[in-house]
Motif scaffolding. Structure first.
Motif, PDB file in Angstrom:
ATOM      1  N   ASP A  39       0.860  -1.196   0.000  1.00 23.64           N
ATOM      2  CA  ASP A  39       0.000   0.000   0.000  1.00 23.64           C
ATOM      3  C   ASP A  39       0.891   1.239   0.000  1.00 23.64           C
ATOM      4  OD1 ASP A  39      -2.369   1.551   0.111  1.00 23.64           O
ATOM      5  OD2 ASP A  39      -3.319  -0.084   1.241  1.00 23.64           O
ATOM      6  N   TYR A  40       0.237   2.408   0.052  1.00 21.36           N
ATOM      7  CA  TYR A  40       0.959   3.674   0.070  1.00 21.36           C
ATOM      8  C   TYR A  40       1.367   4.044   1.499  1.00 21.36           C
ATOM      9  CZ  TYR A  40      -0.672   4.356  -4.716  1.00 21.36           C
ATOM     10  OH  TYR A  40      -0.905   4.208  -6.054  1.00 21.36           O
ATOM     11  N   ILE A  41       2.525   4.677   1.621  1.00 21.02           N
ATOM     12  CA  ILE A  41       2.990   5.150   2.927  1.00 21.02           C
ATOM     13  C   ILE A  41       2.362   6.509   3.206  1.00 21.02           C
ATOM     14  CG2 ILE A  41       4.995   5.865   4.279  1.00 21.02           C
ATOM     15  CD1 ILE A  41       6.699   3.930   2.704  1.00 21.02           C
ATOM     16  N   THR A  42       1.617   6.597   4.287  1.00 20.16           N
ATOM     17  CA  THR A  42       0.985   7.869   4.658  1.00 20.16           C
ATOM     18  C   THR A  42       1.748   8.591   5.764  1.00 20.16           C
ATOM     19  OG1 THR A  42      -0.444   6.689   6.229  1.00 20.16           O
ATOM     20  CG2 THR A  42      -1.293   7.024   3.995  1.00 20.16           C
ATOM     21  N   VAL A  43       2.459   7.837   6.608  1.00 12.93           N
ATOM     22  CA  VAL A  43       3.257   8.433   7.688  1.00 12.93           C
ATOM     23  C   VAL A  43       4.611   7.743   7.699  1.00 12.93           C
ATOM     24  CG1 VAL A  43       3.466   8.827  10.174  1.00 12.93           C
ATOM     25  CG2 VAL A  43       1.219   8.965   9.079  1.00 12.93           C
ATOM     26  N   LEU A  44       5.700   8.537   7.780  1.00 12.42           N
ATOM     27  CA  LEU A  44       7.047   7.976   7.818  1.00 12.42           C
ATOM     28  C   LEU A  44       7.838   8.673   8.923  1.00 12.42           C
ATOM     29  CD1 LEU A  44       8.827   5.882   6.356  1.00 12.42           C
ATOM     30  CD2 LEU A  44       9.702   7.741   4.945  1.00 12.42           C
ATOM     31  N   ASN A  45       8.169   7.927   9.980  1.00 15.99           N
ATOM     32  CA  ASN A  45       8.895   8.487  11.136  1.00 15.99           C
ATOM     33  C   ASN A  45      10.289   7.880  11.257  1.00 15.99           C
ATOM     34  OD1 ASN A  45       6.733  10.122  11.922  1.00 15.99           O
ATOM     35  ND2 ASN A  45       5.789   8.451  13.091  1.00 15.99           N
ATOM     36  N   ILE A  46      11.004   7.772  10.160  1.00 11.40           N
ATOM     37  CA  ILE A  46      12.345   7.191  10.172  1.00 11.40           C
ATOM     38  C   ILE A  46      13.370   8.327  10.181  1.00 11.40           C
ATOM     39  CG2 ILE A  46      14.001   5.741   8.959  1.00 11.40           C
ATOM     40  CD1 ILE A  46      11.674   4.157   7.837  1.00 11.40           C
ATOM     41  N   ASN A  47      13.885   8.650  11.348  1.00  9.64           N
ATOM     42  CA  ASN A  47      14.941   9.647  11.498  1.00  9.64           C
ATOM     43  C   ASN A  47      16.278   8.916  11.544  1.00  9.64           C
ATOM     44  OD1 ASN A  47      13.127  11.872  11.696  1.00  9.64           O
ATOM     45  ND2 ASN A  47      12.709  11.303  13.832  1.00  9.64           N
ATOM     46  N   GLU A  48      17.008   9.002  10.479  1.00 10.10           N
ATOM     47  CA  GLU A  48      18.238   8.224  10.317  1.00 10.10           C
ATOM     48  C   GLU A  48      19.234   8.515  11.434  1.00 10.10           C
ATOM     49  OE1 GLU A  48      18.341   8.075   5.450  1.00 10.10           O
ATOM     50  OE2 GLU A  48      19.004   9.889   6.488  1.00 10.10           O
ATOM     51  N   GLY A  49      19.745   7.431  12.015  1.00 14.97           N
ATOM     52  CA  GLY A  49      20.750   7.561  13.071  1.00 14.97           C
ATOM     53  C   GLY A  49      20.189   7.893  14.435  1.00 14.97           C
ATOM     54  N   ARG A  50      18.878   7.991  14.552  1.00 11.87           N
ATOM     55  CA  ARG A  50      18.261   8.318  15.833  1.00 11.87           C
ATOM     56  C   ARG A  50      17.874   7.059  16.598  1.00 11.87           C
ATOM     57  NH1 ARG A  50      16.428  13.632  16.129  1.00 11.87           N
ATOM     58  NH2 ARG A  50      17.866  14.922  14.918  1.00 11.87           N
ATOM     59  N   THR A  51      17.850   7.180  17.924  1.00 13.02           N
ATOM     60  CA  THR A  51      17.442   6.072  18.778  1.00 13.02           C
ATOM     61  C   THR A  51      15.931   6.089  18.953  1.00 13.02           C
ATOM     62  OG1 THR A  51      19.544   6.142  19.981  1.00 13.02           O
ATOM     63  CG2 THR A  51      17.705   5.019  21.056  1.00 13.02           C
ATOM     64  N   VAL A  52      15.301   4.940  18.821  1.00 15.97           N
ATOM     65  CA  VAL A  52      13.853   4.816  19.017  1.00 15.97           C
ATOM     66  C   VAL A  52      13.584   3.771  20.091  1.00 15.97           C
ATOM     67  CG1 VAL A  52      13.267   5.523  16.673  1.00 15.97           C
ATOM     68  CG2 VAL A  52      13.677   3.112  17.158  1.00 15.97           C
ATOM     69  N   GLU A  53      12.472   3.928  20.759  1.00 11.39           N
ATOM     70  CA  GLU A  53      12.080   2.984  21.794  1.00 11.39           C
ATOM     71  C   GLU A  53      11.226   1.865  21.207  1.00 11.39           C
ATOM     72  OE1 GLU A  53      13.212   3.099  24.856  1.00 11.39           O
ATOM     73  OE2 GLU A  53      14.325   4.938  24.386  1.00 11.39           O
TER      74      GLU A  53
END
Length: 349
Positions: free
Chosen positions: A76-90
């Protein structure tokens, strides 16, 4: 006149006696001087017991403690993208959201339908208390409720597939897609690595297998950080050996709070097998001869004896002597080229 002649003769006799005395002294001193001039000047070292870490060294590769590729489970189509390169995620953080309007509408529809079906089911339950014929209607309504529940679970599962979340806490890699792009199932969006700890994979020769144990101290270093060491412990030892190299693979865990170590790094790994007192001497004292090692030991009469030794672990500029020497012996470390058994030496500070 006679007195003067006699005095002259006395002086001549005395002079001859003095010259003879000097010649005799020179004859006595000459052998000693000759002996001293023939002694070889050397530098020495006194052997003593010192604490020695028995280590085995290998090259290893750094691996992330946990490492995955974040992929799309649906198309499907991507509507939200929260990929901040090099950042730490929980863990559980939303990384990408695919188009899910249809699925949300379907969930709302099935939820409303299920609510009405449950209301009808409760009404039929009350009727069965007074009318026996209502039992068949009750069973039919229960089947409808079960079917709607199954459909709702299926739509919710698809809805969850459209929300791509981090399965564990870690550092995001480079982004492979953009917001609004159409992705197919299996498309790689990015990578996620847990760098709070680093696993090192390295190999150890078969001869050290019996001495390896989980929990042993491991020290590693990288050319990226000269002079800095990273300590950890052995986590696991492979159950199989490589039949070609006759070595076993080992995994060690290193804390990496500052995230200096990255997956793929080449590391020099040292495993401390044990610590014990051993004799160590300068490697300059060794005299190799026909696949054997010798040293020159100074005796009480300042003569040397060529002594065969067995060497153990080598250290920078030093070598362990496992057999052939005792603590307190004086060995030659400089000037061995001119020596053989029985040669007299003079020790130079």
């Amino acid at each position: 006149m006679q007195k003067n002649s006699r005095l002259i003769w006395l002086l001549l006799v005395g002079l001859v006696a003095f010259i003879g005395f000097l010649a005799f002294k020179n004859q006595q001193v000459a052998p000693k001087a000759a002996a001293n001039s023939s002694a070889v000047q050397v530098k020495t070292e006194v052997t003593e017991l010192s604490n020695l870490k028995r280590q085995v060294q290998s090259l290893g590769t750094a691996l992330a403690n946990e490492s995955i590729q974040i992929v799309s489970n649906a198309s499907d189509y991507i509507t939200v993208l929260n990929i901040n390169e090099g950042r730490t995620v929980e863990k559980g953080a939303l990384l990408a959201q695919l188009h899910d309007v249809e699925e949300r509408a379907r969930v709302a529809e099935l939820t409303a339908q299920l609510t009405e079906q449950k209301r009808q089911l409760d009404r039929l339950k009350n009727l069965t208390r007074t009318q026996a014929s209502a039992q068949s209607l009750l069973d039919e309504q229960q089947a409808k409720v079960n079917t709607t529940l199954a459909q709702l679970d299926g739509v919710k599962a698809r809805l969850n597939d459209l929300a791509i979340k981090a399965p564990f806490s870690g550092v995001l890699g480079l982004r492979r897609v953009s917001q609004g792009a159409y992705v197919s199932a299996g498309t790689i969006l990015t990578t996620l690595d847990d760098l709070s700890q680093i696993r090192i994979e390295f190999s150890v020769a078969e001869q050290y297998l019996a001495q390896l144990q989980p929990g042993m101290i491991v020290s590693s270093s990288s050319v990226a950080y000269p002079g800095e060491e990273f300590d950890g412990t052995i986590k696991a030892i492979d159950t199989r050996l490589d039949p070609v190299s006759r070595s076993v693979r080992v995994h060690a865990i290193l804390p990496n709070p500052e995230q200096k170590l990255r997956p793929g790094m080449l590391l020099t790994v040292k495993v401390t097998l044990d610590q014990q007192a051993a004799i160590q001497i300068s490697e300059k004292a060794l005299v190799p001869l026909k696949n054997k090692q010798y040293v020159f030991v100074i005796q009480p009469d300042n003569r040397v004896v060529q002594t065969e030794v067995e060497i153990g672990q080598r250290l920078p500029g030093r070598v362990e002597i496992s057999r052939g020497l005792q603590p307190g012996q004086q060995v030659v470390i400089e000037g061995t080229q001119k020596l053989q058994t029985g040669t007299s030496v003079t020790v130079v500070e």
